[in-house]
Design a protein around this motif. Structure first.
Motif, PDB file in Angstrom:
ATOM      1  N   LEU A 135      19.073 -25.125  -2.621  1.00  0.00           N
ATOM      2  CA  LEU A 135      19.681 -25.572  -1.369  1.00  0.00           C
ATOM      3  C   LEU A 135      20.525 -26.806  -1.634  1.00  0.00           C
ATOM      4  CD1 LEU A 135      16.514 -25.330   0.894  1.00  0.00           C
ATOM      5  CD2 LEU A 135      18.392 -23.701   0.804  1.00  0.00           C
ATOM      6  N   ASP A 136      21.622 -26.944  -0.918  1.00  0.00           N
ATOM      7  CA  ASP A 136      22.468 -28.120  -1.146  1.00  0.00           C
ATOM      8  C   ASP A 136      21.842 -29.362  -0.518  1.00  0.00           C
ATOM      9  OD1 ASP A 136      23.851 -28.786   1.548  1.00  0.00           O
ATOM     10  OD2 ASP A 136      24.151 -26.620   1.347  1.00  0.00           O
ATOM     11  N   ASP A 137      22.239 -30.516  -1.015  1.00  0.00           N
ATOM     12  CA  ASP A 137      21.677 -31.795  -0.574  1.00  0.00           C
ATOM     13  C   ASP A 137      21.840 -32.018   0.928  1.00  0.00           C
ATOM     14  OD1 ASP A 137      21.096 -32.221  -3.210  1.00  0.00           O
ATOM     15  OD2 ASP A 137      22.677 -33.694  -3.547  1.00  0.00           O
ATOM     16  N   GLY A 138      22.986 -31.652   1.467  1.00  0.00           N
ATOM     17  CA  GLY A 138      23.239 -31.855   2.897  1.00  0.00           C
ATOM     18  C   GLY A 138      22.245 -31.093   3.760  1.00  0.00           C
ATOM     19  N   TYR A 139      21.939 -29.870   3.357  1.00  0.00           N
ATOM     20  CA  TYR A 139      20.965 -29.067   4.097  1.00  0.00           C
ATOM     21  C   TYR A 139      19.596 -29.747   4.068  1.00  0.00           C
ATOM     22  CZ  TYR A 139      17.937 -25.239   5.502  1.00  0.00           C
ATOM     23  OH  TYR A 139      16.994 -24.480   6.143  1.00  0.00           O
ATOM     24  N   CYS A 140      19.174 -30.143   2.882  1.00  0.00           N
ATOM     25  CA  CYS A 140      17.858 -30.772   2.724  1.00  0.00           C
ATOM     26  C   CYS A 140      17.760 -32.073   3.522  1.00  0.00           C
ATOM     27  CB  CYS A 140      17.554 -31.035   1.249  1.00  0.00           C
ATOM     28  SG  CYS A 140      17.326 -29.516   0.306  1.00  0.00           S
ATOM     29  N   LEU A 141      18.815 -32.855   3.524  1.00  0.00           N
ATOM     30  CA  LEU A 141      18.814 -34.106   4.285  1.00  0.00           C
ATOM     31  C   LEU A 141      18.773 -33.847   5.786  1.00  0.00           C
ATOM     32  CD1 LEU A 141      21.333 -36.281   2.262  1.00  0.00           C
ATOM     33  CD2 LEU A 141      18.886 -36.692   2.546  1.00  0.00           C
ATOM     34  N   SER A 142      19.575 -32.911   6.252  1.00  0.00           N
ATOM     35  CA  SER A 142      19.621 -32.654   7.694  1.00  0.00           C
ATOM     36  C   SER A 142      18.337 -32.007   8.198  1.00  0.00           C
ATOM     37  CB  SER A 142      20.827 -31.789   8.059  1.00  0.00           C
ATOM     38  OG  SER A 142      20.662 -30.477   7.557  1.00  0.00           O
ATOM     39  N   ARG A 143      17.720 -31.166   7.386  1.00  0.00           N
ATOM     40  CA  ARG A 143      16.473 -30.496   7.779  1.00  0.00           C
ATOM     41  C   ARG A 143      15.231 -31.287   7.362  1.00  0.00           C
ATOM     42  NH1 ARG A 143      16.526 -25.724  10.834  1.00  0.00           N
ATOM     43  NH2 ARG A 143      18.576 -24.831  10.633  1.00  0.00           N
ATOM     44  N   ARG A 144      15.442 -32.346   6.584  1.00  0.00           N
ATOM     45  CA  ARG A 144      14.364 -33.210   6.091  1.00  0.00           C
ATOM     46  C   ARG A 144      13.273 -32.399   5.386  1.00  0.00           C
ATOM     47  NH1 ARG A 144      13.559 -37.289  11.007  1.00  0.00           N
ATOM     48  NH2 ARG A 144      12.186 -35.628  11.609  1.00  0.00           N
ATOM     49  N   CYS A 145      13.746 -31.633   4.406  1.00  0.00           N
ATOM     50  CA  CYS A 145      12.842 -30.808   3.622  1.00  0.00           C
ATOM     51  C   CYS A 145      13.322 -30.771   2.172  1.00  0.00           C
ATOM     52  CB  CYS A 145      12.781 -29.390   4.184  1.00  0.00           C
ATOM     53  SG  CYS A 145      14.322 -28.470   4.019  1.00  0.00           S
ATOM     54  N   LEU A 146      12.407 -30.409   1.274  1.00  0.00           N
ATOM     55  CA  LEU A 146      12.748 -30.303  -0.136  1.00  0.00           C
ATOM     56  C   LEU A 146      11.881 -29.224  -0.767  1.00  0.00           C
ATOM     57  CD1 LEU A 146      14.344 -31.479  -2.561  1.00  0.00           C
ATOM     58  CD2 LEU A 146      12.395 -33.001  -2.923  1.00  0.00           C
ATOM     59  N   PRO A 147      12.482 -28.067  -1.115  1.00  0.00           N
ATOM     60  CA  PRO A 147      11.697 -27.039  -1.790  1.00  0.00           C
ATOM     61  C   PRO A 147      11.334 -27.544  -3.189  1.00  0.00           C
ATOM     62  CG  PRO A 147      14.000 -26.383  -1.662  1.00  0.00           C
ATOM     63  CD  PRO A 147      13.870 -27.678  -0.928  1.00  0.00           C
ATOM     64  N   LEU A 148      10.047 -27.443  -3.538  1.00  0.00           N
ATOM     65  CA  LEU A 148       9.579 -28.007  -4.799  1.00  0.00           C
ATOM     66  C   LEU A 148       9.389 -26.949  -5.881  1.00  0.00           C
ATOM     67  CD1 LEU A 148       6.954 -30.493  -3.360  1.00  0.00           C
ATOM     68  CD2 LEU A 148       9.276 -30.997  -4.141  1.00  0.00           C
ATOM     69  N   PHE A 149       8.678 -25.892  -5.549  1.00  0.00           N
ATOM     70  CA  PHE A 149       8.441 -24.848  -6.539  1.00  0.00           C
ATOM     71  C   PHE A 149       7.972 -23.575  -5.853  1.00  0.00           C
ATOM     72  CE2 PHE A 149       4.624 -27.450  -6.244  1.00  0.00           C
ATOM     73  CZ  PHE A 149       3.618 -26.516  -6.033  1.00  0.00           C
ATOM     74  N   GLN A 150       8.038 -22.487  -6.625  1.00  0.00           N
ATOM     75  CA  GLN A 150       7.582 -21.199  -6.124  1.00  0.00           C
ATOM     76  C   GLN A 150       6.510 -20.685  -7.071  1.00  0.00           C
ATOM     77  OE1 GLN A 150      10.694 -18.339  -5.560  1.00  0.00           O
ATOM     78  NE2 GLN A 150       9.334 -16.859  -4.591  1.00  0.00           N
ATOM     79  N   PHE A 151       5.440 -20.174  -6.491  1.00  0.00           N
ATOM     80  CA  PHE A 151       4.364 -19.590  -7.266  1.00  0.00           C
ATOM     81  C   PHE A 151       4.073 -18.235  -6.625  1.00  0.00           C
ATOM     82  CE2 PHE A 151      -0.120 -18.998  -8.458  1.00  0.00           C
ATOM     83  CZ  PHE A 151       0.008 -19.159  -9.838  1.00  0.00           C
ATOM     84  N   GLY A 152       4.477 -17.164  -7.296  1.00  0.00           N
ATOM     85  CA  GLY A 152       4.380 -15.838  -6.686  1.00  0.00           C
ATOM     86  C   GLY A 152       5.304 -15.772  -5.492  1.00  0.00           C
ATOM     87  N   ASP A 153       4.775 -15.339  -4.375  1.00  0.00           N
ATOM     88  CA  ASP A 153       5.573 -15.253  -3.143  1.00  0.00           C
ATOM     89  C   ASP A 153       5.533 -16.543  -2.325  1.00  0.00           C
ATOM     90  OD1 ASP A 153       6.302 -12.666  -3.692  1.00  0.00           O
ATOM     91  OD2 ASP A 153       4.726 -11.766  -2.459  1.00  0.00           O
TER      92      ASP A 153
END
Length: 127
Positions: free
Chosen positions: A87-105
């Motif tokens: 995800l781009d930085d602007g999206y993460c800042l506006s939604r105040r979220c940060l995807p960290l990692f994926q494990f399976g689904d």
């Protein structure tokens, strides 16, 4: 007051009650925090942090237990750098979220508001 604001105020009362029971904050701090909480959940948490009687980590852990969602500290977590770039930085800042990692689904995402259903739905579509 909306249903979400009511729920947040109930959670805030439980959180401050536990902090007071453990002698981490005073009656005055509870009243002030609830006053801030009527305006904004984030404002109430910032007030608690500004007291410098409760650490960010302690507050995060207590809140996560209260709401039944795992607490993830991005600074202390395994982070998949390739996944963060999804995800781009602007999206993460506006939604105040940060995807960290994926494990399976399962995707672990740090979020300021873990009850922001609109952002959760949007992340589900995007990731």
């Amino acid at each position: 007051m909306s249903e979400l604001q009511d729920k947040n105020l109930i959670r805030l009362r439980k959180l401050t009650s536990g902090l007071k029971a453990d002698h981490l904050i005073s009656d005055e701090a509870v009243r002030e925090c609830l006053h801030h909480g009527r305006a904004s959940w984030i404002s109430a948490l910032e007030y608690l942090l500004n007291l410098k009687q409760v650490s960010r980590e302690e507050l995060g852990l207590r809140y996560s237990v209260l709401i039944g969602i795992s607490h993830v500290d991005p600074a202390k977590s395994i982070v998949d750098s390739a996944f963060i770039g999804a995800l781009d930085d602007g999206y993460c800042l506006s939604r105040r979220c940060l995807p960290l990692f994926q494990f399976g689904d399962a995707v672990t995402t740090a979020m300021v508001d873990p009850f922001d259903q609109e952002t959760i739905d949007d992340l589900t579509r995007r990731l």
